[in-house]
Design a protein around this motif. Structure first.
Motif, short mmCIF file in Angstrom:
data_model
loop_
_atom_site.label_atom_id
_atom_site.label_comp_id
_atom_site.label_asym_id
_atom_site.label_seq_id
_atom_site.Cartn_x
_atom_site.Cartn_y
_atom_site.Cartn_z
N ARG A 1 0.95 -1.28 -0.04
CA ARG A 1 -0.17 0.00 -0.04
C ARG A 1 0.82 1.36 0.03
NH1 ARG A 1 -5.34 -1.21 0.90
NH2 ARG A 1 -5.73 -3.39 1.77
N ARG A 2 0.58 2.23 -0.82
CA ARG A 2 1.17 3.55 -0.92
C ARG A 2 1.41 4.17 0.66
NH1 ARG A 2 -0.09 8.18 -5.57
NH2 ARG A 2 1.86 9.27 -5.29
N ARG A 3 0.47 4.25 1.27
CA ARG A 3 0.63 4.87 2.52
C ARG A 3 1.43 4.28 3.72
NH1 ARG A 3 -5.35 8.06 3.10
NH2 ARG A 3 -5.18 8.99 1.45
N HIS A 4 1.75 2.84 3.29
CA HIS A 4 2.46 1.97 4.26
C HIS A 4 3.93 2.24 4.03
CE1 HIS A 4 -1.25 -0.63 5.28
NE2 HIS A 4 -1.45 0.51 5.54
N GLY A 5 4.70 3.15 3.85
CA GLY A 5 5.99 3.41 3.67
C GLY A 5 6.64 3.09 4.92
N GLY A 6 6.07 3.54 6.02
CA GLY A 6 6.63 3.16 7.39
C GLY A 6 6.73 1.82 7.80
N VAL A 7 5.65 1.12 7.05
CA VAL A 7 5.66 -0.31 7.53
C VAL A 7 6.62 -0.95 6.61
CG1 VAL A 7 4.30 -2.49 7.56
CG2 VAL A 7 3.14 -0.21 8.21
N ARG A 8 6.73 -0.65 5.62
CA ARG A 8 7.95 -1.07 4.49
C ARG A 8 9.20 -0.81 5.17
NH1 ARG A 8 4.40 0.29 0.61
NH2 ARG A 8 5.28 1.95 0.47
N LEU A 9 9.42 0.26 5.69
CA LEU A 9 10.63 0.65 6.24
C LEU A 9 11.03 -0.29 7.45
CD1 LEU A 9 13.38 2.30 6.58
CD2 LEU A 9 11.82 3.85 7.80
N ALA A 10 9.92 -0.58 8.32
CA ALA A 10 9.98 -1.43 9.44
C ALA A 10 10.49 -2.87 9.10
CB ALA A 10 8.89 -1.52 10.49
N GLN A 11 9.78 -3.21 7.92
CA GLN A 11 10.18 -4.76 7.40
C GLN A 11 11.58 -4.69 6.94
OE1 GLN A 11 6.88 -4.92 4.53
NE2 GLN A 11 5.50 -5.57 6.05
N ALA A 12 12.06 -3.82 6.31
CA ALA A 12 13.18 -3.61 5.74
C ALA A 12 14.45 -3.64 6.92
CB ALA A 12 13.55 -2.55 4.84
N ARG A 13 14.04 -3.00 7.74
CA ARG A 13 14.85 -2.94 8.86
C ARG A 13 15.01 -4.41 9.82
NH1 ARG A 13 13.38 3.15 11.27
NH2 ARG A 13 14.79 4.23 9.97
N ALA A 14 14.08 -4.95 9.63
CA ALA A 14 14.02 -6.42 10.31
C ALA A 14 14.70 -7.63 9.52
CB ALA A 14 12.39 -6.92 10.53
N VAL A 15 14.49 -7.17 7.99
CA VAL A 15 15.53 -8.06 7.13
C VAL A 15 16.70 -7.82 7.11
CG1 VAL A 15 15.74 -8.69 4.86
CG2 VAL A 15 13.45 -8.31 5.40
N ARG A 16 17.09 -6.47 7.46
CA ARG A 16 18.50 -6.21 7.37
C ARG A 16 19.12 -6.67 8.82
NH1 ARG A 16 22.85 -5.96 7.31
NH2 ARG A 16 24.40 -4.38 6.77
N HIS A 17 18.52 -6.52 10.01
CA HIS A 17 18.85 -7.29 10.98
C HIS A 17 19.24 -8.81 11.02
CE1 HIS A 17 19.55 -7.74 15.61
NE2 HIS A 17 18.50 -8.82 15.46
N LEU A 18 18.14 -9.41 10.45
CA LEU A 18 18.64 -10.79 10.19
C LEU A 18 19.69 -11.13 9.39
CD1 LEU A 18 14.84 -11.77 9.68
CD2 LEU A 18 16.15 -12.52 11.72
N LEU A 19 19.79 -10.42 8.28
CA LEU A 19 20.80 -10.64 7.39
C LEU A 19 22.24 -10.12 7.80
CD1 LEU A 19 18.99 -10.20 3.99
CD2 LEU A 19 19.15 -12.13 5.20
N GLY B 1 5.42 2.05 -13.73
CA GLY B 1 6.52 2.66 -14.01
C GLY B 1 7.80 2.55 -13.40
N ARG B 2 7.49 1.65 -12.29
CA ARG B 2 8.73 1.65 -11.26
C ARG B 2 9.46 0.38 -11.17
NH1 ARG B 2 7.66 5.55 -6.78
NH2 ARG B 2 5.96 6.96 -7.48
N ARG B 3 10.43 0.26 -10.93
CA ARG B 3 11.03 -0.90 -10.58
C ARG B 3 10.93 -1.28 -9.17
NH1 ARG B 3 16.74 -2.41 -9.32
NH2 ARG B 3 17.21 -0.47 -9.76
N VAL B 4 10.11 -2.29 -8.88
CA VAL B 4 9.98 -2.58 -7.68
C VAL B 4 10.40 -4.02 -7.17
CG1 VAL B 4 8.03 -0.98 -7.39
CG2 VAL B 4 7.55 -3.54 -8.25
N ASP B 5 11.00 -4.74 -8.01
CA ASP B 5 11.47 -6.00 -7.78
C ASP B 5 13.09 -6.01 -8.02
OD1 ASP B 5 8.97 -8.20 -8.30
OD2 ASP B 5 8.78 -6.24 -9.50
N GLY C 1 13.21 -10.28 -4.42
CA GLY C 1 12.00 -10.25 -4.09
C GLY C 1 11.07 -9.17 -4.54
N ASP C 2 9.83 -8.96 -4.14
CA ASP C 2 9.05 -7.79 -4.65
C ASP C 2 9.05 -6.82 -3.41
OD1 ASP C 2 7.09 -6.07 -5.07
OD2 ASP C 2 5.35 -7.46 -5.34
N LEU C 3 9.74 -5.82 -3.47
CA LEU C 3 9.87 -5.06 -2.38
C LEU C 3 8.58 -3.94 -2.20
CD1 LEU C 3 13.70 -4.50 -1.76
CD2 LEU C 3 12.21 -6.46 -1.18
N ASN C 4 8.07 -3.87 -3.37
CA ASN C 4 7.12 -2.94 -3.73
C ASN C 4 7.37 -1.39 -3.39
OD1 ASN C 4 4.52 -4.00 -4.47
ND2 ASN C 4 4.47 -5.12 -2.53
#
Length: 278
Positions: free
Chosen positions: A138-156, A220-224, A167-170
């Motif tokens: 969802r467009r308005r869920h940028g903060g959620v995507r950021l939290a998800q990315a930070r969780a992924v970054r911590h694990l990796l 028009g975006r590269r989201v993958d 993956g599809d990072l949207n």
């Protein structure tokens, strides 16, 4: 990058990887599956990471594709069940999958659950970790995507193996979420977009000319994405399954990366992932 017959490469340190959002069973699914299976059989990427994988004719789409295209190793991980329909992430591989784990990511009540799928894949130069994910859209869920990315970054960031995140990072490569994945802490652990290192220029993976694409704000975006750890050399990368380089088989186009990995200096440290249970 040779595609039609797999080309010539040094298999001792070469790895060709495709990521694709499969779009579940939407649209003309039988034709889409047939076209994708044919492309995979001809192109022969070593690893295929799929998102939005469901059941078709009673079988997992990932299993059907693996059988049709000749992938002896595959692993589907369920992400959620809704209205009796299961959806998940899948990895197909020509080399053995030796270990794996899934981890739930931060979410939002208006979204489906999200997770990170991590699979260790055996190669002639040692195991490689492929991390596969699908972040909130969802467009308005940028903060959620950021939290998800930070969780992924911590694990990796805790991994000792060479890491590929796909993956599809949207979201785009300039977003806060993708920039968080590139953070170099601990030093040497940052991830890099393959197109920053490849000789080719990227195109949109959610494209205006794709008849299946329907989310206006993503068009028009590269989201993958394919993001690589410092151990990898990027030989080439390109957008595929876009009507020019393969048939259109989803509302997303795929990203195909050709990578090289030098032999390690010694054994990897750390406990590793638990053994994979099929």
């Amino acid at each position: 990058m040779p595609v039609a017959d797999g080309g010539t490469r040094d298999d001792a340190c070469g790895l060709r990887l495709l990521t694709l959002n499969l779009w579940g069973t939407n649209g003309p699914v039988a034709r889409r599956m047939e076209d994708l299976a044919g492309w995979l059989a001809a192109s022969r990427p070593d690893v295929v990471a799929l998102q939005e994988v469901r059941r078709f004719d009673g079988e997992l789409q990932s299993d059907l594709l693996a059988e049709a295209a000749g992938y002896p190793h595959r692993w589907w991980a369920r992400t959620f069940t809704r209205d009796g329909e299961q959806e998940g992430l899948a990895v197909l591989a020509r080399r053995p999958l030796t270990a794996g784990e899934t981890t739930r990511l931060p979410g939002h009540p208006r979204d489906v659950p999200r997770q990170l799928q991590r699979a260790e894949i055996a190669t002639p130069t040692g195991p490689v970790l492929v991390a596969n994910t699908h972040l909130t859209w969802r467009r308005r869920h940028g903060g959620v995507r950021l939290a998800q990315a930070r969780a992924v970054r911590h694990l990796l960031g805790e991994e000792s193996l060479p890491v590929l995140l796909v993956g599809d990072l949207n979201t785009t490569c300039r977003s806060r979420a993708v920039q968080a994945l590139a953070a170099d802490f601990p030093p040497g652990s940052g991830l890099t977009d393959v197109f920053d290192l490849a000789p080719t220029r990227p195109r949109a993976t959610f494209a205006f000319d794709n008849p299946f694409a329907r989310q206006p704000w993503l068009l028009g975006r590269r989201v993958d994405h394919v993001l690589v750890g410092a151990a990898f050399e990027v030989v080439d990368a390109r957008v595929v399954l876009d009507g020019r380089d393969g048939p259109v088989v989803s509302d997303h186009h795929g990203v195909l990366a050709e990578l090289r990995l030098p032999a390690p200096d010694g054994p990897a440290d750390g406990p590793g992932l638990p053994p994979l249970v099929a």
